[in-house]
Design an enzyme around this catalytic site. Sequence first.
Site, PDB file in Angstrom:
ATOM      1  N   LYS A   1      39.176  27.687  34.209  1.00  0.00           N
ATOM      2  CA  LYS A   1      40.608  27.747  33.858  1.00  0.00           C
ATOM      3  C   LYS A   1      41.465  26.998  34.882  1.00  0.00           C
ATOM      4  O   LYS A   1      42.327  26.194  34.524  1.00  0.00           O
ATOM      5  CB  LYS A   1      41.038  29.222  33.798  1.00  0.00           C
ATOM      6  CG  LYS A   1      42.514  29.436  33.564  1.00  0.00           C
ATOM      7  CD  LYS A   1      42.854  30.913  33.460  1.00  0.00           C
ATOM      8  CE  LYS A   1      43.078  31.538  34.798  1.00  0.00           C
ATOM      9  NZ  LYS A   1      44.398  31.978  35.126  1.00  0.00           N
TER      10      LYS A   1
ATOM     11  N   CYS B   1      37.853  31.960  36.402  1.00  0.00           N
ATOM     12  CA  CYS B   1      38.717  31.243  37.343  1.00  0.00           C
ATOM     13  C   CYS B   1      38.451  29.747  37.423  1.00  0.00           C
ATOM     14  O   CYS B   1      39.341  28.943  37.123  1.00  0.00           O
ATOM     15  CB  CYS B   1      38.575  31.864  38.720  1.00  0.00           C
ATOM     16  SG  CYS B   1      38.894  33.625  38.695  1.00  0.00           S
TER      17      CYS B   1
ATOM     18  N   GLU C   1      44.899  34.728  46.001  1.00  0.00           N
ATOM     19  CA  GLU C   1      43.676  35.426  46.431  1.00  0.00           C
ATOM     20  C   GLU C   1      42.480  34.499  46.284  1.00  0.00           C
ATOM     21  O   GLU C   1      42.472  33.623  45.426  1.00  0.00           O
ATOM     22  CB  GLU C   1      43.518  36.739  45.660  1.00  0.00           C
ATOM     23  CG  GLU C   1      43.543  36.628  44.137  1.00  0.00           C
ATOM     24  CD  GLU C   1      42.251  36.167  43.548  1.00  0.00           C
ATOM     25  OE1 GLU C   1      41.246  36.219  44.251  1.00  0.00           O
ATOM     26  OE2 GLU C   1      42.252  35.722  42.380  1.00  0.00           O
ATOM     27  N   PHE C   2      41.488  34.736  47.150  1.00  0.00           N
ATOM     28  CA  PHE C   2      40.280  33.908  47.130  1.00  0.00           C
ATOM     29  C   PHE C   2      39.040  34.781  46.916  1.00  0.00           C
ATOM     30  O   PHE C   2      37.964  34.481  47.404  1.00  0.00           O
ATOM     31  CB  PHE C   2      40.182  33.097  48.429  1.00  0.00           C
ATOM     32  CG  PHE C   2      41.401  32.235  48.664  1.00  0.00           C
ATOM     33  CD1 PHE C   2      41.584  31.045  47.971  1.00  0.00           C
ATOM     34  CD2 PHE C   2      42.392  32.641  49.546  1.00  0.00           C
ATOM     35  CE1 PHE C   2      42.722  30.266  48.154  1.00  0.00           C
ATOM     36  CE2 PHE C   2      43.538  31.869  49.739  1.00  0.00           C
ATOM     37  CZ  PHE C   2      43.702  30.682  49.047  1.00  0.00           C
TER      38      PHE C   2
ATOM     39  N   LYS D   1      24.514  25.677  45.451  1.00  0.00           N
ATOM     40  CA  LYS D   1      23.304  25.984  44.672  1.00  0.00           C
ATOM     41  C   LYS D   1      23.388  25.312  43.304  1.00  0.00           C
ATOM     42  O   LYS D   1      24.320  25.534  42.542  1.00  0.00           O
ATOM     43  CB  LYS D   1      23.177  27.490  44.468  1.00  0.00           C
ATOM     44  CG  LYS D   1      22.525  28.197  45.640  1.00  0.00           C
ATOM     45  CD  LYS D   1      21.988  29.558  45.255  1.00  0.00           C
ATOM     46  CE  LYS D   1      22.973  30.429  44.598  1.00  0.00           C
ATOM     47  NZ  LYS D   1      23.499  31.594  45.003  1.00  0.00           N
TER      48      LYS D   1
ATOM     49  N   ASP E   1      49.585  49.655  35.613  1.00  0.00           N
ATOM     50  CA  ASP E   1      49.046  48.783  34.566  1.00  0.00           C
ATOM     51  C   ASP E   1      49.629  49.254  33.236  1.00  0.00           C
ATOM     52  O   ASP E   1      49.774  50.456  33.011  1.00  0.00           O
ATOM     53  CB  ASP E   1      47.507  48.858  34.521  1.00  0.00           C
ATOM     54  CG  ASP E   1      46.909  47.655  33.809  1.00  0.00           C
ATOM     55  OD1 ASP E   1      46.294  46.796  34.484  1.00  0.00           O
ATOM     56  OD2 ASP E   1      47.083  47.547  32.579  1.00  0.00           O
TER      57      ASP E   1
ATOM     58  N   ASN F   1      39.993  25.954  44.269  1.00  0.00           N
ATOM     59  CA  ASN F   1      39.076  26.119  43.140  1.00  0.00           C
ATOM     60  C   ASN F   1      38.638  24.763  42.577  1.00  0.00           C
ATOM     61  O   ASN F   1      37.496  24.596  42.153  1.00  0.00           O
ATOM     62  CB  ASN F   1      39.714  26.988  42.050  1.00  0.00           C
ATOM     63  CG  ASN F   1      39.477  28.476  42.321  1.00  0.00           C
ATOM     64  OD1 ASN F   1      38.854  28.828  43.309  1.00  0.00           O
ATOM     65  ND2 ASN F   1      39.975  29.328  41.457  1.00  0.00           N
TER      66      ASN F   1
ATOM     67  N   LYS G   1      45.688  27.315  46.218  1.00  0.00           N
ATOM     68  CA  LYS G   1      44.784  28.049  45.325  1.00  0.00           C
ATOM     69  C   LYS G   1      44.101  27.104  44.327  1.00  0.00           C
ATOM     70  O   LYS G   1      42.884  27.109  44.150  1.00  0.00           O
ATOM     71  CB  LYS G   1      45.572  29.131  44.595  1.00  0.00           C
ATOM     72  CG  LYS G   1      44.841  29.808  43.482  1.00  0.00           C
ATOM     73  CD  LYS G   1      43.676  30.618  44.002  1.00  0.00           C
ATOM     74  CE  LYS G   1      42.814  31.082  42.852  1.00  0.00           C
ATOM     75  NZ  LYS G   1      42.188  32.341  43.075  1.00  0.00           N
TER      76      LYS G   1
END
Length: 429
Positions: free
Chosen positions: A256, A253, A146-147, A244, A30, A201, A197
């Site tokens: 966006k 996520c 990724e999920f 819910k 990083d 979403n 992806k």
Amino acid sequence: MIIAIAGAGYVGLATAAVLADKGHTIRCMDTDSAKIEKLNLGLCPVHESGLQTLLQKNKERINFTSDGRTAYNGAEVVFICVQTPEREDGSVTLAYVYSACAEIAGSLERDAVIAIKSTVPVGTGDAVSEYMRRSDIRIDVVSNPEFLSQGSAIHDILHAARIVIGAAEERAAAAVKSIFESIPCIITDRRSAEMIKYAANGFLALKLSYINEVANLCEAVDADIDSVMRGIGSDPRIGAEYLKPGIGFGGSCLPKDTRALSRMADSGEFKMVCAALEVNREQGSLLLRKAFKYYDSLNGLVVALLGLAFKPGTDSTENAQSVHIAAALLENGAKLKIWDPLAKDSFISRVSGEVILCNTIQQAILYVDLCFICTEWEEIKNLNLEEFLVMKTPIIIDGRNCFNPADVNGLPLIYDSVGRRTVNNLYEV
Ligand code: UGA
């Protein structure tokens, strides 16, 4: 396998911890050296259930570094897990992805596979592949979206329903697939993987806005959303998961990615996704609209805000409805007493006005005129409704349906939740 990970956010770190636990050698890079220093001291910079323990357990197999060459040279697979922040117009900036790619390209000295986990616009993998083309070594690029959900990332990797690998070369897909062993794998071309992806979403956002609108309708026609959820969720074509109702979705996520998806359509507008975003925006003012059923003006009232994080299990208030609700309450002249087990600091950095930070829920609700619930923390759900009787006027407006209305059981309070009949044992409205 020697695996490098670019980006030590919750996705990168959770992936590092799980893969190290499987016995791989991990180098986690990083550019934020303060973050790396923390990690090297054994401290986890993000709040993620089980992460600190798993990192600690596997510390011998993970090297944290801010030096690209140390991380990438010699790695067989490099996962890109850097953020892809949103611009003001809803488009995605790829600056972090491309700067990671430049460093990876400059560091690799032997064949490798680059797997892009960051959420990137369709076509990014192709562009990165073009950029990585070299005559001396072979660098294959795959899309591996990724999920994971924030707060349950470790669990979500270990119990993933599927992994998606978008690749142009079989060899590259096989290398990434072998890392995830027994998880069912869907192999596609790169562009389709990138689209999966966004489509996932986007669909989740539709599902939430749909159930929220049905919940609002339930209130209008005197039906009960819990019964409706049971009735429709038991149909396997619909499914009971992720259904819910509440004050709408937040986080880094869903908002966006749905905005980015809506921009992808040729017309510049993906109609269903735009509608989901619009419903979500309106759902954010639900609690305020409800408050006006009980008060003509909020000016001078003291309101308790219980739960600030965009969902339980995280310290993030990114796109959290609590932030919009707080701003509206302050604008209407109310004073706030706030409580959250993790997200107070993050919330305070986004809100300005008269806000009293409380260490306990009891402190937050003491002698207030109104209580809003914005996040379904266990600490809230475990309260006994009698405890709210310390409020000056016990009106609970619950945006996350934390309690069963039947439990009000004659207590002198108002319990107003989402899509369910209000229990009003206080007065006529
Ligand atoms: C979401 C997706 O669920 C992940 O699959 C995806 O990998 C991730 O985005 C990502 O793109 O990185 P996340 O934003 O961490 O994960 O959290 P969710 O659990 O999806 O919750 C998002 C919002 O929806 C929260 O505000 C939550 O309160 C709300 N929500 C969720 C509901 O209102 N009702 C539900 O039934 C579920």
